[in-house]
Design a protein around this motif. Sequence first.
Motif, PDB file in Angstrom:
ATOM      1  N   GLN A  75      -6.555  -0.528  -8.089  1.00 47.16           N
ATOM      2  CA  GLN A  75      -6.146  -0.710  -6.701  1.00 47.16           C
ATOM      3  C   GLN A  75      -4.679  -0.348  -6.485  1.00 47.16           C
ATOM      4  O   GLN A  75      -4.283   0.036  -5.380  1.00 47.16           O
ATOM      5  CB  GLN A  75      -6.417  -2.150  -6.273  1.00 47.16           C
ATOM      6  CG  GLN A  75      -7.900  -2.477  -6.154  1.00 47.16           C
ATOM      7  CD  GLN A  75      -8.146  -3.916  -5.788  1.00 47.16           C
ATOM      8  OE1 GLN A  75      -7.205  -4.708  -5.666  1.00 47.16           O
ATOM      9  NE2 GLN A  75      -9.413  -4.284  -5.620  1.00 47.16           N
ATOM     10  N   LYS A  76      -3.876  -0.461  -7.550  1.00 46.73           N
ATOM     11  CA  LYS A  76      -2.461  -0.081  -7.428  1.00 46.73           C
ATOM     12  C   LYS A  76      -2.309   1.407  -7.116  1.00 46.73           C
ATOM     13  O   LYS A  76      -1.310   1.822  -6.525  1.00 46.73           O
ATOM     14  CB  LYS A  76      -1.710  -0.390  -8.729  1.00 46.73           C
ATOM     15  CG  LYS A  76      -1.165  -1.791  -8.819  1.00 46.73           C
ATOM     16  CD  LYS A  76      -0.259  -1.920 -10.038  1.00 46.73           C
ATOM     17  CE  LYS A  76       0.948  -1.036  -9.916  1.00 46.73           C
ATOM     18  NZ  LYS A  76       1.850  -1.117 -11.083  1.00 46.73           N
ATOM     19  N   ASP A  94      -3.872   2.986  -4.988  1.00 45.61           N
ATOM     20  CA  ASP A  94      -3.952   3.156  -3.534  1.00 45.61           C
ATOM     21  C   ASP A  94      -2.595   2.759  -2.961  1.00 45.61           C
ATOM     22  O   ASP A  94      -2.337   1.580  -2.666  1.00 45.61           O
ATOM     23  CB  ASP A  94      -5.078   2.281  -2.981  1.00 45.61           C
ATOM     24  CG  ASP A  94      -5.272   2.465  -1.488  1.00 45.61           C
ATOM     25  OD1 ASP A  94      -4.472   3.195  -0.868  1.00 45.61           O
ATOM     26  OD2 ASP A  94      -6.227   1.876  -0.946  1.00 45.61           O
ATOM     27  N   PRO A 115      -0.866   3.047  -0.036  1.00 50.74           N
ATOM     28  CA  PRO A 115      -0.703   2.275   1.206  1.00 50.74           C
ATOM     29  C   PRO A 115      -1.047   0.794   1.021  1.00 50.74           C
ATOM     30  O   PRO A 115      -0.335  -0.089   1.522  1.00 50.74           O
ATOM     31  CB  PRO A 115      -1.669   2.965   2.182  1.00 50.74           C
ATOM     32  CG  PRO A 115      -1.770   4.365   1.665  1.00 50.74           C
ATOM     33  CD  PRO A 115      -1.723   4.232   0.172  1.00 50.74           C
ATOM     34  N   THR A 116      -2.127   0.529   0.292  1.00 47.17           N
ATOM     35  CA  THR A 116      -2.522  -0.861   0.059  1.00 47.17           C
ATOM     36  C   THR A 116      -1.508  -1.581  -0.804  1.00 47.17           C
ATOM     37  O   THR A 116      -1.109  -2.727  -0.513  1.00 47.17           O
ATOM     38  CB  THR A 116      -3.910  -0.914  -0.619  1.00 47.17           C
ATOM     39  OG1 THR A 116      -4.861  -0.284   0.219  1.00 47.17           O
ATOM     40  CG2 THR A 116      -4.341  -2.353  -0.870  1.00 47.17           C
ATOM     41  N   TYR A 117      -1.029  -0.907  -1.858  1.00 43.72           N
ATOM     42  CA  TYR A 117      -0.068  -1.542  -2.760  1.00 43.72           C
ATOM     43  C   TYR A 117       1.282  -1.727  -2.064  1.00 43.72           C
ATOM     44  O   TYR A 117       1.965  -2.730  -2.269  1.00 43.72           O
ATOM     45  CB  TYR A 117       0.094  -0.695  -4.022  1.00 43.72           C
ATOM     46  CG  TYR A 117       0.966  -1.335  -5.085  1.00 43.72           C
ATOM     47  CD1 TYR A 117       0.787  -2.673  -5.445  1.00 43.72           C
ATOM     48  CD2 TYR A 117       1.976  -0.615  -5.712  1.00 43.72           C
ATOM     49  CE1 TYR A 117       1.574  -3.266  -6.414  1.00 43.72           C
ATOM     50  CE2 TYR A 117       2.776  -1.203  -6.678  1.00 43.72           C
ATOM     51  CZ  TYR A 117       2.571  -2.529  -7.024  1.00 43.72           C
ATOM     52  OH  TYR A 117       3.356  -3.120  -7.979  1.00 43.72           O
ATOM     53  N   ALA A 125       1.732  -2.349   1.128  1.00 43.17           N
ATOM     54  CA  ALA A 125       1.583  -3.518   2.002  1.00 43.17           C
ATOM     55  C   ALA A 125       1.610  -4.814   1.186  1.00 43.17           C
ATOM     56  O   ALA A 125       2.187  -5.826   1.614  1.00 43.17           O
ATOM     57  CB  ALA A 125       0.281  -3.406   2.797  1.00 43.17           C
ATOM     58  N   LEU A 126       1.004  -4.777  -0.004  1.00 39.01           N
ATOM     59  CA  LEU A 126       0.998  -5.965  -0.870  1.00 39.01           C
ATOM     60  C   LEU A 126       2.398  -6.302  -1.345  1.00 39.01           C
ATOM     61  O   LEU A 126       2.813  -7.480  -1.340  1.00 39.01           O
ATOM     62  CB  LEU A 126       0.070  -5.721  -2.064  1.00 39.01           C
ATOM     63  CG  LEU A 126       0.019  -6.839  -3.110  1.00 39.01           C
ATOM     64  CD1 LEU A 126      -0.489  -8.137  -2.485  1.00 39.01           C
ATOM     65  CD2 LEU A 126      -0.879  -6.434  -4.286  1.00 39.01           C
TER      66      LEU A 126
END
Length: 236
Positions: free
Chosen positions: A94-95, A97, A99-101, A103-104
Amino acid sequence: MEKFKFAIKRYKNDQLRVINDKADREEEFELAKIKNEANNKNEDVFKRMEDNIKVAEKIFKSRKTNECRMSEMKVRFDMVEKIEEDAKAKLKIQKADLPTYRALLKQLIKQGLIKLLEEDVEIRCLREDEALVREVMGGCEREFNEECEVKTKIVVSTQNYLVAADLGGVTLTSLKGRIVCDNTLRARLSYCLQLLLPEIRELLFHDSDLYLAQRKKEKKEADLQRRRAVAENQKH
């Protein structure tokens, strides 16, 4: 004279017979006593042997029970550890990705700032994440300063990076490292696993004898605490 001799001889024979009879009775008594003592001794020996066998059986059964429990506990530990390893592998995927990382990372930094509430904060991250952290930390600092009375200044450490085992995320420190907020992915995953451990055990081991015994013990302790609380309230 002959009668006198005969009387003496008969008396002598009578005394000899009495002595012999007494000796025979005493011999029989001693033999019976010896036999009885031997029987009692044998009974004691057999009783001790029987007791020893029972104790040995209990020890063997207890050892086997403990071995089974230890084996089951190891299986449970290995399965929970496997879940953790699978979760770490998914986090690494998942890292990728960005944009997702990104935001996290922003959420982790803001949460750390709120926990610390300090003016000067240093962020530690993976060397590979430094550019991404610098990209989001300005917005985090601005939003925090707008929402909180404390005005903070964030810097990124370039001397003390996180290690690969931390997986990612950030660590925020202040007062020269005396206050630490560990918001690494490793720490967050460990925290989540601790919260979900009862549900994980229920899902994986709901029919396990060891698990059922543990649940029964926990329920008993909870009932006892509840009764104590009721008793204390009644006193007051």
